[in-house]
Design a protein around this motif. Structure first.
Motif, PDB file in Angstrom:
ATOM      1  N   MET A   1       1.018  -1.277  -0.106  1.00 62.06           N
ATOM      2  CA  MET A   1      -0.051  -0.049   0.025  1.00 62.06           C
ATOM      3  C   MET A   1       0.807   0.941  -0.155  1.00 62.06           C
ATOM      4  N   ASP A   2       0.574   2.125  -0.953  1.00 63.96           N
ATOM      5  CA  ASP A   2       1.484   3.426  -0.934  1.00 63.96           C
ATOM      6  C   ASP A   2       1.131   4.284   0.209  1.00 63.96           C
ATOM      7  N   PRO A   3       2.003   5.139   0.505  1.00 63.86           N
ATOM      8  CA  PRO A   3       2.122   6.134   1.623  1.00 63.86           C
ATOM      9  C   PRO A   3       0.478   6.887   1.778  1.00 63.86           C
ATOM     10  N   GLN A   4       0.015   7.259   0.304  1.00 65.92           N
ATOM     11  CA  GLN A   4      -1.296   7.759   0.534  1.00 65.92           C
ATOM     12  C   GLN A   4      -2.334   6.803   0.978  1.00 65.92           C
ATOM     13  N   GLY A   5      -2.501   5.780   0.310  1.00 65.55           N
ATOM     14  CA  GLY A   5      -3.378   4.611   0.705  1.00 65.55           C
ATOM     15  C   GLY A   5      -3.165   4.375   2.416  1.00 65.55           C
ATOM     16  N   GLN A   6      -1.938   4.286   2.957  1.00 61.02           N
ATOM     17  CA  GLN A   6      -1.927   4.208   4.233  1.00 61.02           C
ATOM     18  C   GLN A   6      -2.534   5.203   5.006  1.00 61.02           C
ATOM     19  N   GLU A   7      -2.339   6.278   4.860  1.00 61.65           N
ATOM     20  CA  GLU A   7      -2.739   7.329   5.474  1.00 61.65           C
ATOM     21  C   GLU A   7      -4.517   7.347   5.366  1.00 61.65           C
ATOM     22  N   LYS A   8      -4.903   6.914   4.326  1.00 58.35           N
ATOM     23  CA  LYS A   8      -6.437   6.905   4.139  1.00 58.35           C
ATOM     24  C   LYS A   8      -7.190   5.986   5.057  1.00 58.35           C
ATOM     25  N   PHE A   9      -6.277   4.568   5.191  1.00 53.15           N
ATOM     26  CA  PHE A   9      -6.600   3.573   5.669  1.00 53.15           C
ATOM     27  C   PHE A   9      -6.533   3.715   7.132  1.00 53.15           C
ATOM     28  N   LEU A  10      -5.544   4.533   7.673  1.00 51.84           N
ATOM     29  CA  LEU A  10      -5.214   4.763   9.152  1.00 51.84           C
ATOM     30  C   LEU A  10      -6.523   5.596   9.404  1.00 51.84           C
TER      31      LEU A  10
ATOM     32  N   LEU B   1      -1.531  -0.069  13.150  1.00 56.99           N
ATOM     33  CA  LEU B   1      -1.376   0.103  12.050  1.00 56.99           C
ATOM     34  C   LEU B   1       0.164   0.414  11.533  1.00 56.99           C
ATOM     35  N   MET B   2       0.699   1.249  12.415  1.00 56.25           N
ATOM     36  CA  MET B   2       2.149   1.652  12.132  1.00 56.25           C
ATOM     37  C   MET B   2       2.868   0.587  11.943  1.00 56.25           C
TER      38      MET B   2
END
Length: 83
Positions: free
Chosen positions: A1-10, A29-30
């Protein structure tokens, strides 16, 4: 998952956890995001995530989160185990 996707998921998960459980959820999550970035994230990590995060969710949000995690799991399985 790209960083933007990770931020959305978080953000998605944190909006659905029980009050006071945000930091614990963020740590889980982290940890997973770090493994993804290091290329050590595995199917075992996907499957161990669900029970850990479920314990922190608001009761009425569990099925919604499970559906999203299942969708991610299917995508992850198609791309293969990162190890």
């Amino acid at each position: 998952m790209d960083p933007q996707g990770q931020e959305k998921f978080l953000s998605f998960i944190l909006q659905r956890v029980q009050e006071g459980k945000e930091e614990e959820a963020k740590e889980i999550l982290m940890e997973n995001f770090k493994k993804q970035q290091n290329g050590t994230f595995s199917n075992e990590d996907v499957h161990s995530f669900l029970p850990r995060i479920t314990a922190l969710l608001e009761e009425e949000k569990i099925s919604e989160v499970h559906a999203v995690v299942r969708q991610f799991s299917m995508t992850f399985n198609k791309t293969g185990d990162s190890r």
